[in-house]
Design a protein around this motif. Structure first.
Motif, PDB file in Angstrom:
ATOM      1  N   ALA A  39       1.304  -1.161   0.041  1.00 44.93           N
ATOM      2  CA  ALA A  39       0.016  -0.068   0.290  1.00 44.93           C
ATOM      3  C   ALA A  39       0.708   1.473  -0.126  1.00 44.93           C
ATOM      4  CB  ALA A  39      -0.959  -0.025   1.219  1.00 44.93           C
ATOM      5  N   GLY A  40       2.199   1.279   0.818  1.00 41.85           N
ATOM      6  CA  GLY A  40       2.853   2.107   0.673  1.00 41.85           C
ATOM      7  C   GLY A  40       3.747   2.757  -0.540  1.00 41.85           C
ATOM      8  N   LEU A  41       4.248   1.432  -1.549  1.00 44.23           N
ATOM      9  CA  LEU A  41       4.465   1.837  -2.966  1.00 44.23           C
ATOM     10  C   LEU A  41       4.352   2.580  -3.221  1.00 44.23           C
ATOM     11  CD1 LEU A  41       6.654  -1.468  -2.522  1.00 44.23           C
ATOM     12  CD2 LEU A  41       7.032   0.630  -1.641  1.00 44.23           C
ATOM     13  N   LEU A  42       4.481   2.984  -4.741  1.00 42.75           N
ATOM     14  CA  LEU A  42       3.771   3.994  -5.983  1.00 42.75           C
ATOM     15  C   LEU A  42       3.860   2.066  -7.002  1.00 42.75           C
ATOM     16  CD1 LEU A  42       6.696   6.686  -7.047  1.00 42.75           C
ATOM     17  CD2 LEU A  42       3.470   6.592  -6.249  1.00 42.75           C
ATOM     18  N   LEU A  43       2.951   2.455  -7.411  1.00 41.57           N
ATOM     19  CA  LEU A  43       2.671   1.520  -8.512  1.00 41.57           C
ATOM     20  C   LEU A  43       2.790   1.624  -9.566  1.00 41.57           C
ATOM     21  CD1 LEU A  43       1.068  -1.526  -9.241  1.00 41.57           C
ATOM     22  CD2 LEU A  43      -1.407  -0.222  -9.419  1.00 41.57           C
ATOM     23  N   ARG A  44       3.733   1.258 -10.597  1.00 45.11           N
ATOM     24  CA  ARG A  44       3.550   1.533 -12.180  1.00 45.11           C
ATOM     25  C   ARG A  44       3.044   0.462 -12.929  1.00 45.11           C
ATOM     26  NH1 ARG A  44       9.608   3.895 -12.889  1.00 45.11           N
ATOM     27  NH2 ARG A  44       8.493   4.513 -15.002  1.00 45.11           N
ATOM     28  N   LEU A  45       2.608   0.709 -14.473  1.00 42.93           N
ATOM     29  CA  LEU A  45       1.679   0.030 -15.061  1.00 42.93           C
ATOM     30  C   LEU A  45       2.073   1.020 -15.930  1.00 42.93           C
ATOM     31  CD1 LEU A  45      -1.705  -1.119 -12.891  1.00 42.93           C
ATOM     32  CD2 LEU A  45       0.596  -2.466 -13.475  1.00 42.93           C
ATOM     33  N   ALA A  51      -8.689  -4.900  -1.410  1.00 47.72           N
ATOM     34  CA  ALA A  51      -7.645  -5.287  -0.061  1.00 47.72           C
ATOM     35  C   ALA A  51      -7.720  -3.874   0.739  1.00 47.72           C
ATOM     36  CB  ALA A  51      -6.538  -5.534  -1.284  1.00 47.72           C
ATOM     37  N   GLY A  52      -8.260  -3.233   0.942  1.00 43.74           N
ATOM     38  CA  GLY A  52      -8.726  -2.065   1.663  1.00 43.74           C
ATOM     39  C   GLY A  52      -7.948  -1.070   1.618  1.00 43.74           C
ATOM     40  N   PHE A  53      -7.294  -0.437  -0.115  1.00 40.22           N
ATOM     41  CA  PHE A  53      -6.589   0.843   0.216  1.00 40.22           C
ATOM     42  C   PHE A  53      -7.258   0.922  -1.694  1.00 40.22           C
ATOM     43  CE2 PHE A  53      -3.500  -2.300  -1.115  1.00 40.22           C
ATOM     44  CZ  PHE A  53      -2.940  -1.893  -2.153  1.00 40.22           C
ATOM     45  N   GLU A  54      -6.286   2.501  -1.454  1.00 35.71           N
ATOM     46  CA  GLU A  54      -5.945   3.246  -2.720  1.00 35.71           C
ATOM     47  C   GLU A  54      -5.703   3.273  -3.227  1.00 35.71           C
ATOM     48  OE1 GLU A  54      -7.712   5.034  -5.878  1.00 35.71           O
ATOM     49  OE2 GLU A  54      -9.521   3.974  -3.940  1.00 35.71           O
ATOM     50  N   PRO A  55      -4.644   2.438  -4.409  1.00 35.76           N
ATOM     51  CA  PRO A  55      -3.252   2.502  -4.892  1.00 35.76           C
ATOM     52  C   PRO A  55      -2.451   3.337  -5.134  1.00 35.76           C
ATOM     53  CG  PRO A  55      -5.112   1.949  -6.729  1.00 35.76           C
ATOM     54  CD  PRO A  55      -5.423   1.912  -5.728  1.00 35.76           C
ATOM     55  N   LEU A  56      -1.117   3.840  -4.883  1.00 31.45           N
ATOM     56  CA  LEU A  56      -0.762   5.407  -5.198  1.00 31.45           C
ATOM     57  C   LEU A  56       0.217   4.972  -7.105  1.00 31.45           C
ATOM     58  CD1 LEU A  56       1.508   5.779  -1.709  1.00 31.45           C
ATOM     59  CD2 LEU A  56      -0.619   7.046  -2.820  1.00 31.45           C
ATOM     60  N   ILE A  57      -0.549   5.543  -7.619  1.00 32.19           N
ATOM     61  CA  ILE A  57      -0.093   5.671  -9.056  1.00 32.19           C
ATOM     62  C   ILE A  57       1.222   6.215  -9.100  1.00 32.19           C
ATOM     63  CG2 ILE A  57      -1.111   4.889 -11.981  1.00 32.19           C
ATOM     64  CD1 ILE A  57      -2.723   3.886  -9.762  1.00 32.19           C
ATOM     65  N   GLY A  58       2.054   5.519 -10.038  1.00 33.77           N
ATOM     66  CA  GLY A  58       3.171   6.220  -9.953  1.00 33.77           C
ATOM     67  C   GLY A  58       3.700   6.557 -11.892  1.00 33.77           C
ATOM     68  N   ARG A  59       4.617   6.974 -11.987  1.00 33.81           N
ATOM     69  CA  ARG A  59       4.644   6.876 -13.621  1.00 33.81           C
ATOM     70  C   ARG A  59       3.971   6.331 -14.313  1.00 33.81           C
ATOM     71  NH1 ARG A  59       9.112   7.368 -17.094  1.00 33.81           N
ATOM     72  NH2 ARG A  59      10.245   7.342 -15.232  1.00 33.81           N
ATOM     73  N   PRO A  60       3.596   6.143 -15.540  1.00 29.37           N
ATOM     74  CA  PRO A  60       3.249   5.400 -16.538  1.00 29.37           C
ATOM     75  C   PRO A  60       4.666   4.282 -16.746  1.00 29.37           C
ATOM     76  CG  PRO A  60       1.736   6.929 -16.616  1.00 29.37           C
ATOM     77  CD  PRO A  60       3.002   7.455 -16.004  1.00 29.37           C
ATOM     78  N   ILE A  61       4.839   3.019 -17.574  1.00 29.93           N
ATOM     79  CA  ILE A  61       5.920   2.536 -18.141  1.00 29.93           C
ATOM     80  C   ILE A  61       5.468   1.981 -19.021  1.00 29.93           C
ATOM     81  CG2 ILE A  61       7.000   0.037 -17.808  1.00 29.93           C
ATOM     82  CD1 ILE A  61       6.133  -0.283 -15.530  1.00 29.93           C
ATOM     83  N   ASP A  62       6.558   2.961 -20.321  1.00 35.34           N
ATOM     84  CA  ASP A  62       6.245   3.344 -21.673  1.00 35.34           C
ATOM     85  C   ASP A  62       7.401   1.826 -22.064  1.00 35.34           C
ATOM     86  OD1 ASP A  62       4.848   5.366 -21.985  1.00 35.34           O
ATOM     87  OD2 ASP A  62       6.456   6.583 -21.639  1.00 35.34           O
ATOM     88  N   ASP A  63       8.272   2.218 -21.205  1.00 37.95           N
ATOM     89  CA  ASP A  63       9.437   0.809 -21.840  1.00 37.95           C
ATOM     90  C   ASP A  63      10.149   0.101 -20.525  1.00 37.95           C
ATOM     91  OD1 ASP A  63      12.639   0.525 -22.211  1.00 37.95           O
ATOM     92  OD2 ASP A  63      12.479  -0.502 -23.898  1.00 37.95           O
ATOM     93  N   PHE A  64       9.951  -1.143 -20.535  1.00 38.46           N
ATOM     94  CA  PHE A  64      10.295  -1.992 -19.169  1.00 38.46           C
ATOM     95  C   PHE A  64      11.218  -2.381 -18.767  1.00 38.46           C
ATOM     96  CE2 PHE A  64       9.490  -6.532 -16.985  1.00 38.46           C
ATOM     97  CZ  PHE A  64       9.209  -6.344 -16.638  1.00 38.46           C
ATOM     98  N   GLU A  65      12.417  -2.485 -19.678  1.00 40.87           N
ATOM     99  CA  GLU A  65      14.092  -2.613 -19.294  1.00 40.87           C
ATOM    100  C   GLU A  65      13.934  -1.456 -18.412  1.00 40.87           C
ATOM    101  OE1 GLU A  65      16.136  -3.695 -22.791  1.00 40.87           O
ATOM    102  OE2 GLU A  65      15.197  -5.601 -22.455  1.00 40.87           O
ATOM    103  N   SER A  66      13.955   0.134 -18.936  1.00 35.29           N
ATOM    104  CA  SER A  66      14.180   1.309 -18.605  1.00 35.29           C
ATOM    105  C   SER A  66      13.258   1.424 -17.042  1.00 35.29           C
ATOM    106  CB  SER A  66      13.696   2.052 -19.522  1.00 35.29           C
ATOM    107  OG  SER A  66      14.336   2.210 -20.738  1.00 35.29           O
TER     108      SER A  66
END
Length: 290
Positions: free
Chosen positions: A184-190, A208-223
């Motif tokens: 819950a305390g980590l940024l979720l990157r998708l 699960a009981g929390f609102e995800p912290l949405i981080g910057r979108p993933i454009d390139d998985f390796e990066s």
């Protein structure tokens, strides 16, 4: 000039008899005579030397016979190719693919080439939305997509299911599976172009009981992996159970409780032989990787 006229002329030239030619064509003799005479008028040539006792080719007729046979042969071949294309047995098959399908694609395309050796397969990459649009416009013949697909005008066949795995900082490793609440305390990157996965994860986090912290979108998985390994702690979700990038600062494992994503074949409403071959190939011996 019509193909019918050429076909009648060739038949008469081979039989050298209007009556036998009519029997072979399964039509009445006057129709054969009329069409051949019309062909001669249109060409301005006498192709046949007729008398009460015989029918013979003229010099012009012998030359035209060769050309007429070539035209009819080409027309027949064009008809065969059209039938093969309509049935999916030949031509170009344009497929939209999804990441992580190498093993399944190789198995499916091997089966296709065994079934249709002359088939030319063209693979392309894109988003689910782009694939659905291309299928509707005829720019694609079929596509493999993950996640639920709502498209009443297209045919959607679920062929496999992928487990959803989390890629997290190594400190969150859990051999029993990672619980979402612990993240819950980590940024979720998708991935930026995977609306289904984002919706699925956001909904699961809320359950699960929390609102995800949405981080910057993933454009390139390796990066993104490099950034997650060296920067601020974050987590993401991938399809399957294998990831070469999961090492050192990161760890990859299953969710607890486990979650899966459907893998679908999407095509037009018709069912071609190619689709049946791919359905069979994708449904056998799923690979151990994603």
């Amino acid at each position: 000039m019509e193909l019918r006229q050429l076909r009648y002329f060739v038949t008469v030239a081979e039989e050298l008899h209007f009556g036998r030619a009519a029997e072979r064509l399964n039509i009445v003799q006057p129709a054969v005579s009329q069409q051949v005479a019309r062909l001669e008028r249109e060409l301005g040539l006498q192709l046949l030397d007729r008398s009460s006792r015989h029918v013979r080719l003229t010099g012009d007729g012998e030359r035209m016979l060769r050309e007429a046979r070539a035209v009819l042969s080409a027309a027949d071949r064009a008809g065969e190719v059209a039938a093969e294309l309509a049935s999916g047995r030949s031509g170009v098959l344009r497929i939209g693919t999804a990441p992580g399908l190498r093993d399944r694609l190789e198995r499916g395309l091997t089966a296709l080439r065994a079934h249709t050796p002359d088939l030319d397969v063209q693979l392309s990459s894109g988003t689910t939305a782009e694939y659905l649009s291309a299928l509707r416009s005829g720019e694609l013949d079929l596509a493999f997509v993950r996640g639920e697909v709502a498209a009443a005008d297209l045919r959607v066949v679920e062929l496999w299911r992928d487990p959803l795995s989390v890629l997290v900082p190594a400190a969150y490793r859990s051999d029993d599976g990672v619980k979402l609440i612990d993240l819950a305390g980590l940024l979720l990157r998708l991935p930026a172009d995977d609306a289904w996965l984002r919706g699925r994860l956001e909904s699961a986090c809320r359950e699960a009981g929390f609102e995800p912290l949405i981080g910057r979108p993933i454009d390139d998985f390796e990066s993104a992996v490099v950034e997650m390994s060296t920067g601020s702690p974050a987590w993401t979700v991938v399809y399957g159970t294998a990831c070469e990038a999961a090492a050192g600062a990161l760890w990859m494992g299953l969710l607890n409780p486990p979650a899966t994503a459907p893998g679908n074949l999407v095509t037009g409403p018709g069912t071609s032989e190619c689709v049946r071959v791919l359905v069979s190939a994708f449904g056998s011996e799923p690979p151990s990787g994603p």
